[in-house]
Design a protein around this motif. Structure first.
Motif, PDB file in Angstrom:
ATOM      1  N   VAL A  56       0.837  -1.199   0.000  1.00  0.00           N
ATOM      2  CA  VAL A  56       0.000   0.000   0.000  1.00  0.00           C
ATOM      3  C   VAL A  56       0.873   1.250   0.000  1.00  0.00           C
ATOM      4  CG1 VAL A  56      -1.883   1.231   1.139  1.00  0.00           C
ATOM      5  CG2 VAL A  56      -1.817  -1.263   1.226  1.00  0.00           C
ATOM      6  N   LYS A  60       0.205   3.632  -3.190  1.00  0.00           N
ATOM      7  CA  LYS A  60      -0.943   4.374  -2.673  1.00  0.00           C
ATOM      8  C   LYS A  60      -1.623   5.220  -3.743  1.00  0.00           C
ATOM      9  CE  LYS A  60       2.172   7.688  -0.321  1.00  0.00           C
ATOM     10  NZ  LYS A  60       3.411   6.858  -0.362  1.00  0.00           N
ATOM     11  N   LYS A  67      -9.565   3.233  -2.543  1.00  0.00           N
ATOM     12  CA  LYS A  67      -9.044   3.219  -1.174  1.00  0.00           C
ATOM     13  C   LYS A  67     -10.111   2.884  -0.136  1.00  0.00           C
ATOM     14  CE  LYS A  67      -9.325   8.290  -0.885  1.00  0.00           C
ATOM     15  NZ  LYS A  67      -8.508   9.522  -0.828  1.00  0.00           N
ATOM     16  N   VAL A  70      -9.878  -0.778   0.366  1.00  0.00           N
ATOM     17  CA  VAL A  70      -8.580  -1.342   0.754  1.00  0.00           C
ATOM     18  C   VAL A  70      -8.487  -1.559   2.259  1.00  0.00           C
ATOM     19  CG1 VAL A  70      -6.096  -0.870   0.871  1.00  0.00           C
ATOM     20  CG2 VAL A  70      -7.362  -0.388  -1.233  1.00  0.00           C
ATOM     21  N   LEU A  93      -0.607   6.618   5.884  1.00  0.00           N
ATOM     22  CA  LEU A  93      -1.632   6.129   4.969  1.00  0.00           C
ATOM     23  C   LEU A  93      -3.009   6.693   5.309  1.00  0.00           C
ATOM     24  CD1 LEU A  93      -0.428   2.436   4.585  1.00  0.00           C
ATOM     25  CD2 LEU A  93      -0.323   4.257   2.870  1.00  0.00           C
ATOM     26  N   PHE A  98      -6.787   6.341   3.495  1.00  0.00           N
ATOM     27  CA  PHE A  98      -7.061   4.939   3.787  1.00  0.00           C
ATOM     28  C   PHE A  98      -7.656   4.825   5.189  1.00  0.00           C
ATOM     29  CE2 PHE A  98      -3.788   4.873   0.530  1.00  0.00           C
ATOM     30  CZ  PHE A  98      -4.280   3.929  -0.359  1.00  0.00           C
TER      31      PHE A  98
END
Length: 275
Positions: A56, A60, A67, A70, A93, A98
Motif C-alpha cells: 500500500v 498508494k 481506497k 482497501v 496512509l 485509507f
C-alpha cells in the motif's frame, strides 16, 4: 483483565450480549493479495481488497480510486522495535485517505486503533468461539476472520454481533519461522524470498520471506471450497500468495460462479471436527 504492556497500551474485558446466529447468510467475497501486481480492476467487485502495508505504501497513488475498499495488512509478527514504524506508516496512509487495517496480532490491533483506523481481526488471532469474538468486539474490532481450524459446523454455531468470515481459497499459512529453515550458514545469499521446501514424501511446500524478519511455510495444496461448501458467515476471502495476475483472475471467476476447480485442492478442516 489482559494487559498489553508495550508502550503502555492496555486491553480491558467487557461483557456483551450476542445476537443468535440463527439465519443462513450469503457471504460476500474479499481478496487478499501478497503483491500489488496480482490486482486487476476485475477485483473491484469484491467487498474489500487486502494488501500488505508495504504494498500500500508503494502503490498508494494506484489505489487512490479504490481506497475505500482497501484493508492494510500488518505483518503477522510485529517485533517491539518495529511497532513505532508500523504506527507511523499507518498514520501516513490515513493522511492519504485509507481507513482500514487488519492484524492477526493482538498488539497489532492496538496499533491500528492508535493510528485512528478501523481495526479488522485476522485469522491468526485464532478466533474459535463466541467468547473470543465478544472479547475483540469489546475492543472495537470491526469484523473478524475466524481460525482456519474451525469446521463448517462449528462456524454455524458461532454467535456474533460483528461480521465474521473465513477463507474460501488459498495456500494457507502453516507455520511461522523467525529463523528461516532455508537460510544458509553465510546468511540469505542470493535468495529472492520465495522458495520451496520438500518433505520426506517429496511434496513441495512454499516458503515466503517477509522482509527478512520472518518467513512463512504455506500449504502445498490450495484450499478451495466454493463449489461444495456453503459457510454460514458474512464473508469469505481468497488468499493469494504466489499466483500470477491471470491466475488470480481465474480464481475470482471460479469463486464468483461457484465452479469446480480444475486443480488439486483441499477442503481444509471445514468438513472435519478439530475444534
Amino acid at each position: 483483565d489482559l494487559e498489553f504492556n508495550s508502550t503502555n497500551r492496555e486491553i480491558f474485558d467487557v461483557s456483551l450480549e450476542f445476537k443468535e446466529n440463527n439465519k443462513k447468510k450469503t457471504p460476500t467475497i474479499r481478496a487478499r493479495f501478497s503483491e500489488f501486481r496480482q490486482y486487476s480492476p476485475d477485483f473491484d467487485c469484491c467487498e474489500y481488497l487486502i494488501f500488505p502495508i508495504k504494498e500500500v505504501l508503494s502503490h498508494k497513488e494506484d489505489l487512490e480510486e479504490i481506497k475505500e475498499k482497501v484493508i492494510i495488512e500488518l505483518p503477522d509478527l510485529i517485533y517491539p522495535f518495529y511497532e513505532e514504524k508500523i504506527l507511523s506508516n499507518l498514520q501516513e496512509l490515513k493522511s492519504f485517505g485509507f481507513k482500514n487495517a487488519i492484524s492477526g496480532n493482538i498488539g497489532g490491533i492496538e496499533i491500528i486503533k492508535e493510528a485512528g483506523l478501523n481495526a479488522f481481526g485476522g485469522h491468526t488471532l485464532n478466533i474459535a468461539n463466541s467468547e473470543a469474538i465478544e472479547f475483540y468486539e469489546a475492543q472495537g474490532v470491526k469484523d473478524l476472520t475466524l481460525s482456519v481450524e474451525l469446521s463448517a459446523k462449528a462456524i454455524d454455531n458461532i454467535n456474533s454481533n460483528v461480521k465474521i468470515g473465513a477463507y474460501c481459497y488459498g495456500n494457507l499459512p502453516l507455520m511461522f519461522f523467525r529463523n528461516c529453515p532455508l537460510k544458509q550458514k553465510d546468511g540469505c545469499g542470493n535468495c529472492i524470498g520465495k522458495r520451496k521446501i520438500t518433505d520426506r514424501k517429496n511434496i513441495e511446500f512454499p516458503i515466503i520471506c517477509h522482509d527478512k524478519m520472518y518467513s512463512v511455510l504455506h500449504n502445498s495444496v490450495p484450499l478451495y471450497i466454493m463449489d461444495k461448501i456453503n459457510l454460514n458467515c458474512d464473508f469469505v476471502t481468497m488468499y493469494f500468495t504466489n499466483e500470477s495476475k491471470s491466475e488470480c483472475n481465474e480464481i475470482l471467476k471460479l469463486c464468483k460462479n461457484k465452479q469446480s476447480a480444475p486443480f488439486k485442492k483441499t477442503a481444509g478442516l471445514y468438513l472435519r471436527e478439530v475444534l
